[in-house]
Scaffold this active site. Structure first.
Site, short mmCIF file in Angstrom:
data_model
loop_
_atom_site.label_atom_id
_atom_site.label_comp_id
_atom_site.label_asym_id
_atom_site.label_seq_id
_atom_site.Cartn_x
_atom_site.Cartn_y
_atom_site.Cartn_z
N ASP A 277 17.34 26.00 -12.42
CA ASP A 277 18.37 26.32 -13.42
C ASP A 277 19.29 25.14 -13.69
O ASP A 277 19.27 24.13 -12.98
CB ASP A 277 19.19 27.54 -12.96
CG ASP A 277 19.63 27.46 -11.50
OD1 ASP A 277 19.51 26.38 -10.91
OD2 ASP A 277 20.09 28.47 -10.97
N GLU B 10 20.83 36.93 -13.16
CA GLU B 10 21.94 37.78 -12.75
C GLU B 10 21.54 39.25 -12.76
O GLU B 10 20.57 39.64 -13.44
CB GLU B 10 23.12 37.57 -13.71
CG GLU B 10 23.74 36.17 -13.66
CD GLU B 10 24.70 35.99 -12.49
OE1 GLU B 10 24.41 36.46 -11.37
OE2 GLU B 10 25.75 35.36 -12.71
N ASN C 278 25.62 38.15 -5.30
CA ASN C 278 25.32 39.42 -5.99
C ASN C 278 23.81 39.65 -6.09
O ASN C 278 23.35 40.49 -6.84
CB ASN C 278 25.96 39.42 -7.40
CG ASN C 278 25.42 38.29 -8.27
OD1 ASN C 278 24.53 37.56 -7.86
ND2 ASN C 278 25.96 38.17 -9.47
N HIS D 89 21.57 37.31 -7.04
CA HIS D 89 20.85 36.53 -8.05
C HIS D 89 19.95 35.49 -7.42
O HIS D 89 20.19 35.01 -6.31
CB HIS D 89 21.80 35.93 -9.10
CG HIS D 89 22.65 34.79 -8.68
ND1 HIS D 89 24.00 34.73 -8.94
CD2 HIS D 89 22.36 33.63 -8.04
CE1 HIS D 89 24.49 33.59 -8.48
NE2 HIS D 89 23.52 32.91 -7.93
C1 GLP Z 1 23.98 29.18 -7.54
C2 GLP Z 1 22.54 28.80 -7.86
C3 GLP Z 1 21.55 29.60 -7.06
C4 GLP Z 1 21.96 29.61 -5.60
C5 GLP Z 1 23.31 30.27 -5.48
C6 GLP Z 1 23.78 30.43 -4.05
O1 GLP Z 1 24.46 30.22 -8.30
N1 GLP Z 1 22.22 28.96 -9.25
O2 GLP Z 1 20.25 29.04 -7.21
O3 GLP Z 1 21.01 30.29 -4.83
O4 GLP Z 1 24.23 29.46 -6.19
O5 GLP Z 1 24.53 29.33 -3.66
P1 GLP Z 1 24.92 28.99 -2.18
O6 GLP Z 1 23.67 28.51 -1.52
O7 GLP Z 1 25.94 27.91 -2.31
O8 GLP Z 1 25.45 30.22 -1.55
#
Ligand code: GLP
Length: 243
Positions: free
Chosen positions: A67, A143, A136, A138
């Site tokens: 992404d 989402e 959440n 995702h």
């Molecule tokens: C972002 C990314 C996701 C990732 C998520 C969790 O929103 N788009 O790909 O998995 O964050 O992040 P973290 O690993 O910092 O908890």
């Protein structure tokens, strides 16, 4: 699904890096699906260490990221292209021409998504997909919603994601409201998937995603339908998880 529970983040990261290394060694021209967020950073650091020791060669690897924020340029230090360059690509011998991140600067949403799906298709799909897990549920920026979106699409980020990611920006107002993300179908077509989770903050969502009902309200729950998923986490994240 297989579950690997490590004592702490460092050891979970090493385990995830071991799986990625095995993929690169067994198929030197593999396609890695890569993720951003804070969780995979430890695995990327470990890969860099093994590369520096001479144990890994990324010269024939291709990568396709999940992404990108819409509106952020590759030079913006909050863009996911910048993240990948600084946390991994600049420190290994991957050819940057073989690394793909959605084009956050493409204003035409349909074109941005079509182009990215074509990149995924032209590479024959993903051999190993790395995933983190949003609070959440995702994955990428898929989402919670009414349906599982199939291909690359433009999403309106939820309030919960915007506030979770605000820690990386100077203020919450600077967090982009939209992003381009690979779709659930592309993720599910990866041959193998590794989900990395760490910390107490993920405990509840890990349980819901992997033991609860399969629903687009918890996008990661769809991974229960994939035949080759490894959940790698530390005890803090997996404490309540049935093993
Ligand atoms: C972002 C990314 C996701 C990732 C998520 C969790 O929103 N788009 O790909 O998995 O964050 O992040 P973290 O690993 O910092 O908890």
């Amino acid at each position: 699904m297989r579950v690997y529970c490590a004592s702490d983040y460092y050891h979970a990261s090493r385990a995830a890096a071991n799986i990625i290394s095995a993929q690169v060694i067994m198929k030197p021209d593999c396609v890695l699906g890569l993720a951003t967020g804070s969780t995979p950073i430890g695995a990327y650091e470990q890969l860099i260490r093994w590369y520096e020791k001479g144990d890994l060669d990324f010269s024939r690897v291709h990568s396709i990221n999940l992404d990108e924020y819409r509106g952020l340029s590759p030079e913006n230090d909050q863009s996911y292209r910048y993240f990948m360059n600084t946390h991994l690509f600049d420190s290994i011998n991957i050819d940057k021409k073989n690394t793909f991140v959605p084009n956050g600067m493409e204003e035409d949403k349909e074109k941005a998504c079509r182009d990215y799906d074509e990149i995924i298709r032209a590479h024959g799909g993903i051999d190993l997909q790395i995933l983190g897990l949003g609070q959440n549920g995702h994955i990428g920026f898929n989402e919670p919603g009414g349906v599982f979106a199939k291909g690359t699409h433009c999403v309106q980020l939820t309030e919960s994601t915007i506030s979770a990611n605000a820690r990386f920006f100077a203020s919450i107002d600077e967090v982009p409201k939209e992003a381009y993300t690979m779709g659930i179908k592309s993720i599910m077509q990866a041959k193998k998937i590794v989900v990395i989770v760490s910390g107490e903050g993920k405990r509840e969502i890990v349980k819901r995603a992997f033991t609860g009902p399969i629903t687009p309200q918890v996008p990661a729950s769809v991974l229960q339908l994939h035949s080759d998923v490894i959940l790698v986490g530390d005890e803090a994240a997996l404490e309540d998880f049935p093993r």
